[in-house]
Design an enzyme around this catalytic site. Structure first.
Site, PDB file in Angstrom:
ATOM      1  CG  HIS A  32       0.026 125.786  -5.769  1.00  0.00           C
ATOM      2  ND1 HIS A  32      -0.832 125.177  -6.660  1.00  0.00           N
ATOM      3  CD2 HIS A  32       0.055 124.990  -4.663  1.00  0.00           C
ATOM      4  CE1 HIS A  32      -1.316 124.071  -6.118  1.00  0.00           C
ATOM      5  NE2 HIS A  32      -0.786 123.926  -4.915  1.00  0.00           N
ATOM      6  CB  ILE A  60       1.919 132.260  -4.449  1.00  0.00           C
ATOM      7  CG1 ILE A  60       2.366 133.486  -3.647  1.00  0.00           C
ATOM      8  CG2 ILE A  60       2.083 130.969  -3.647  1.00  0.00           C
ATOM      9  CD1 ILE A  60       1.472 133.767  -2.453  1.00  0.00           C
ATOM     10  CG  ASN A  61       4.975 128.091  -4.193  1.00  0.00           C
ATOM     11  OD1 ASN A  61       4.046 127.314  -4.399  1.00  0.00           O
ATOM     12  ND2 ASN A  61       5.227 128.577  -2.978  1.00  0.00           N
ATOM     13  CG  ASP A  96      -1.188 128.859 -12.055  1.00  0.00           C
ATOM     14  OD1 ASP A  96      -0.057 128.363 -11.972  1.00  0.00           O
ATOM     15  OD2 ASP A  96      -2.085 128.648 -11.223  1.00  0.00           O
ATOM     16  CG  LEU A 118      -7.113 107.216 -22.936  1.00  0.00           C
ATOM     17  CD1 LEU A 118      -5.924 107.611 -23.808  1.00  0.00           C
ATOM     18  CD2 LEU A 118      -7.683 105.873 -23.383  1.00  0.00           C
ATOM     19  NE  ARG A 163      -4.355 113.251 -14.035  1.00  0.00           N
ATOM     20  CZ  ARG A 163      -3.640 113.807 -13.069  1.00  0.00           C
ATOM     21  NH1 ARG A 163      -3.901 113.523 -11.799  1.00  0.00           N
ATOM     22  NH2 ARG A 163      -2.670 114.673 -13.360  1.00  0.00           N
ATOM     23  CG  LEU A 196      -2.484 108.284 -19.520  1.00  0.00           C
ATOM     24  CD1 LEU A 196      -1.738 109.611 -19.575  1.00  0.00           C
ATOM     25  CD2 LEU A 196      -2.656 107.714 -20.924  1.00  0.00           C
ATOM     26  CE  LYS A 197      -1.130 106.760 -11.592  1.00  0.00           C
ATOM     27  NZ  LYS A 197      -1.484 106.898 -10.161  1.00  0.00           N
TER      28      LYS A 197
END
Length: 262
Positions: free
Chosen positions: A137, A139-140, A167, A70, A47, A72-73
């Site tokens: 995350h 843990i969730n 992850d 880039l 980004r 991207l927006k």
């Protein structure tokens, strides 16, 4: 007569595969790194402005990758990514639900322009369901998968083993596996596809041994009372006299006898 070199070039399994990795956290960079390690040409799309780690070459998961930045927006940035996807084999996309569609870069658009593209979406909760738009995350994801309930010692709270399971294993590794399978399928059909790599589903899949073992009686006791979760004295971690630790895994009778003798 000219002698031949003892060292010959080795063609990696993914040599010639062109991958675009949209910059993200932990699982997506690992996925891209795995593909690069096996020969893929991976370009990380950062980004703007670039994160400090990218500028200082501190990204430990950037091995074997090139990078470009880039926005991207902005229409120019989105158009540039579309052009890159037009000649790419794989896109790794780790954004929140709906982000790419709002940018005009959803799979319907990119696969229409490049039907051979493998569009890998890597998220916590997948593209559908009541949690699809939620942030989370490792843990969730562990908690919702049910795996967290199996991790921990007796009479203690469950614990997450840093962010390795959801992850990296359930996310990055499973996504890389899905991409390789999709590349294999494309070799037969000639067409790409969308991969929906959910970390909740990925870590639940990885833990299938736990649920199968539970039905077989190998993991049917409460947390911390089973063979591999600190419930057995011969599969445990012990503090040593020098203040450090030793891991003991003496499951088989021969090894257990050696442990007792020692």
């Amino acid at each position: 007569m000219c002698g031949r070199s003892a060292v010959t070039a080795v063609t990696m399994a993914l040599g010639g595969v062109r991958v675009l990795e949209l910059a993200g956290l932990a699982p997506a960079p690992l996925c891209g790194m795995i593909l690069a390690d096996f020969g893929a040409q991976v370009v990380r799309v950062d980004r703007l402005p670039r994160p400090a780690a990218a500028l200082q070459h501190e990204d430990v998961q950037a091995r074997g990758k090139r990078s470009l930045a880039l926005d991207l927006k902005r229409p120019q940035g989105a158009a540039a990514l579309r052009r890159l996807c037009g000649v790419a084999d794989v896109l790794i996309e780790p954004f929140r639900h709906g982000v790419m569609e709002r940018l005009g870069l959803g799979p319907e658009v990119l696969l229409r322009e490049n039907p051979r593209l493998i569009y890998a979406r890597l998220t916590g909760f997948g593209q559908t369901g009541k949690y699809a738009k939620s942030a989370g995350h490792d843990i969730n994801y562990l908690a919702l998968s049910g795996v967290l309930s199996k991790l921990g010692r007796k009479n203690e709270n469950p614990y997450a083993p840093v962010n390795l399971l959801a992850d990296f294993a359930g996310g990055g590794v499973m996504c890389a596996l899905g991409i390789v399978i999709a590349l294999f399928e494309r070799a037969k059909s000639g067409r790409g596809q969308v991969i929906d790599a959910s970390m909740v589903e990925g870590v639940a899949y990885l833990s299938s041994f736990l649920w199968k073992s539970q039905r077989l009686g190998l993991w049917n006791q409460p947390r911390g009372e089973n063979l591999l979760d600190s419930g057995a004295h011969f599969y445990e971690i012990y503090r040593t006299s020098d203040g450090k630790f030793m891991a003991v895994g003496a499951i088989e009778p021969a090894f257990y006898n050696q442990l007792i003798k020692g």
